[in-house]
Design an enzyme around this catalytic site. Structure first.
Site, PDB file in Angstrom:
ATOM      1  CG  HIS A  45     -20.508 -28.133 -68.857  1.00  0.00           C
ATOM      2  ND1 HIS A  45     -20.877 -27.050 -68.148  1.00  0.00           N
ATOM      3  CD2 HIS A  45     -21.353 -28.898 -69.525  1.00  0.00           C
ATOM      4  CE1 HIS A  45     -22.168 -26.685 -68.520  1.00  0.00           C
ATOM      5  NE2 HIS A  45     -22.325 -28.069 -69.501  1.00  0.00           N
ATOM      6  NE  ARG A  70     -19.700 -30.652 -73.954  1.00  0.00           N
ATOM      7  CZ  ARG A  70     -20.526 -30.884 -72.961  1.00  0.00           C
ATOM      8  NH1 ARG A  70     -21.926 -31.345 -73.556  1.00  0.00           N
ATOM      9  NH2 ARG A  70     -20.156 -31.071 -71.652  1.00  0.00           N
ATOM     10  CD  GLU A 149     -27.086 -30.190 -74.199  1.00  0.00           C
ATOM     11  OE1 GLU A 149     -26.648 -31.044 -73.178  1.00  0.00           O
ATOM     12  OE2 GLU A 149     -26.264 -29.529 -74.649  1.00  0.00           O
ATOM     13  CG  ASP A 175     -27.860 -29.427 -70.279  1.00  0.00           C
ATOM     14  OD1 ASP A 175     -28.274 -28.493 -69.043  1.00  0.00           O
ATOM     15  OD2 ASP A 175     -26.689 -29.351 -70.697  1.00  0.00           O
TER      16      ASP A 175
HETATM   17  C1  3PY Z   1     -25.528 -33.537 -70.664  1.00  0.00           C
HETATM   18  O1  3PY Z   1     -25.709 -34.636 -70.238  1.00  0.00           O
HETATM   19  O2  3PY Z   1     -26.314 -32.615 -70.667  1.00  0.00           O
HETATM   20  C2  3PY Z   1     -24.235 -33.243 -71.217  1.00  0.00           C
HETATM   21  O3  3PY Z   1     -24.251 -32.103 -71.860  1.00  0.00           O
HETATM   22  C3  3PY Z   1     -23.194 -34.320 -71.249  1.00  0.00           C
HETATM   23  O4  3PY Z   1     -21.867 -33.766 -71.166  1.00  0.00           O
HETATM   24 MG    MG Z   2     -25.491 -30.613 -71.533  1.00  0.00          MG
END
Ligand code: 3PY
Ligand code: MG
Length: 259
Positions: A45, A70, A149, A175
């Site tokens: 992101h 990342r 996530e 997420d």
């Molecule tokens: C999330 O919280 O989903 C993340 O990927 C943190 O950057």
């Molecule tokens: Mg995320």
């Protein structure tokens, strides 16, 4: 080479990482020099591209701290490249199956653990190691962390944890909240994510792997640390900038120069 990020985490230390989303190496260096134990460049992101990541990794080293990256979703080519550039950890977002975790590890580890191709042209300079030493160090001292996530990721957690060569799990609470609420809310600090966060902690520790997570507040970082999460990302450089502006606008203290 100073003790690696991997060695620190394996010794039980908690490592708080800054999160660099603006593709500017100077910001990564300032984060490295301002109290974080490590700095993570975000290509999912965040606005980084391969060149800005390469420059930011060098800037982190100048600031005396290890760098993590990342990568974008499913971008295993970038996994190898980030390691080639001198990253000490790579974080793969949205890992939902053992097959995805396996492909990630293949890109992150040299044989026999994986199929990473040789060529750490920048990393070797960053680490200051000769070819043999670099090859020996790489699989042990660079970390492959898979983000769990989503509901699917949690369902597949046992199989993901069984993937050899995967060093740890990194939790994305935003997420998690989006998937748990069926797309209703972004609520990373909501108690509804606490149970999956605890389950991930228990299973990951039982598998002998490392735990990491993203947080927006130091109090939440402590919640994660208490559960055994050791590699904890705190905020983003955009948030540091906004918080700094707000503090300066309201500061009633004595004037002093800041360099
Ligand atoms: C999330 O919280 O989903 C993340 O990927 C943190 O950057
Ligand atoms: Mg995320």
């Amino acid at each position: 080479m100073t003790p690696s990020l991997a060695a620190k985490l394996r010794s039980g230390a908690t490592v708080i990482t800054g999160w660099n989303i603006w593709p500017e190496p100077l910001l990564a260096e300032i984060a490295a020099r301002s109290g974080f134990d490590a700095v993570t460049m975000d290509m999912q992101h965040g606005l980084h591209d391969p060149v800005s990541v390469m420059r930011a990794i060098g800037a982190c080293h100048l600031g005396g701290k290890p760098a993590a990256v990342r990568v974008p979703v499913g971008d295993n080519g970038m996994v190898s490249r980030a390691l080639d550039m001198g990253a000490e950890a790579v974080i793969a977002p949205m890992v939902n199956s053992a097959a995805e975790a396996e492909a990630f590890v293949q890109a992150a580890k040299y044989p026999p653990a994986g199929e990473r191709s040789w060529g750490p042209l920048r990393g070797q300079t960053v680490f200051g190691l000769d070819t043999d030493a670099h090859l020996k160090m790489a699989n042990k001292d660079t970390l492959a962390l898979a983000m769990v996530e989503t509901k699917r990721g949690i369902e597949a957690l046992d199989e993901i944890l069984a993937v050899k060569g995967l060093d740890g799990i990194f939790v994305g609470p935003s997420d998690l909240s989006v998937t748990i609420t069926g797309g209703d809310r972004v609520a990373p600090g909501d108690p509804l994510v606490d149970e999956p966060v605890r389950i991930i902690a228990r299973k990951t520790k039982a598998a002998g792997k490392l735990l990491g997570a993203f947080t927006w507040a130091a109090s939440r970082a402590q919640f994660f640390a208490d559960l055994g999460y050791q590699f904890i990302a705190l905020g983003t450089d955009q948030a540091y900038f906004q918080a700094g502006i707000q503090k300066m606008l309201s500061d009633r203290g004595e004037e002093k120069p800041v360099t």
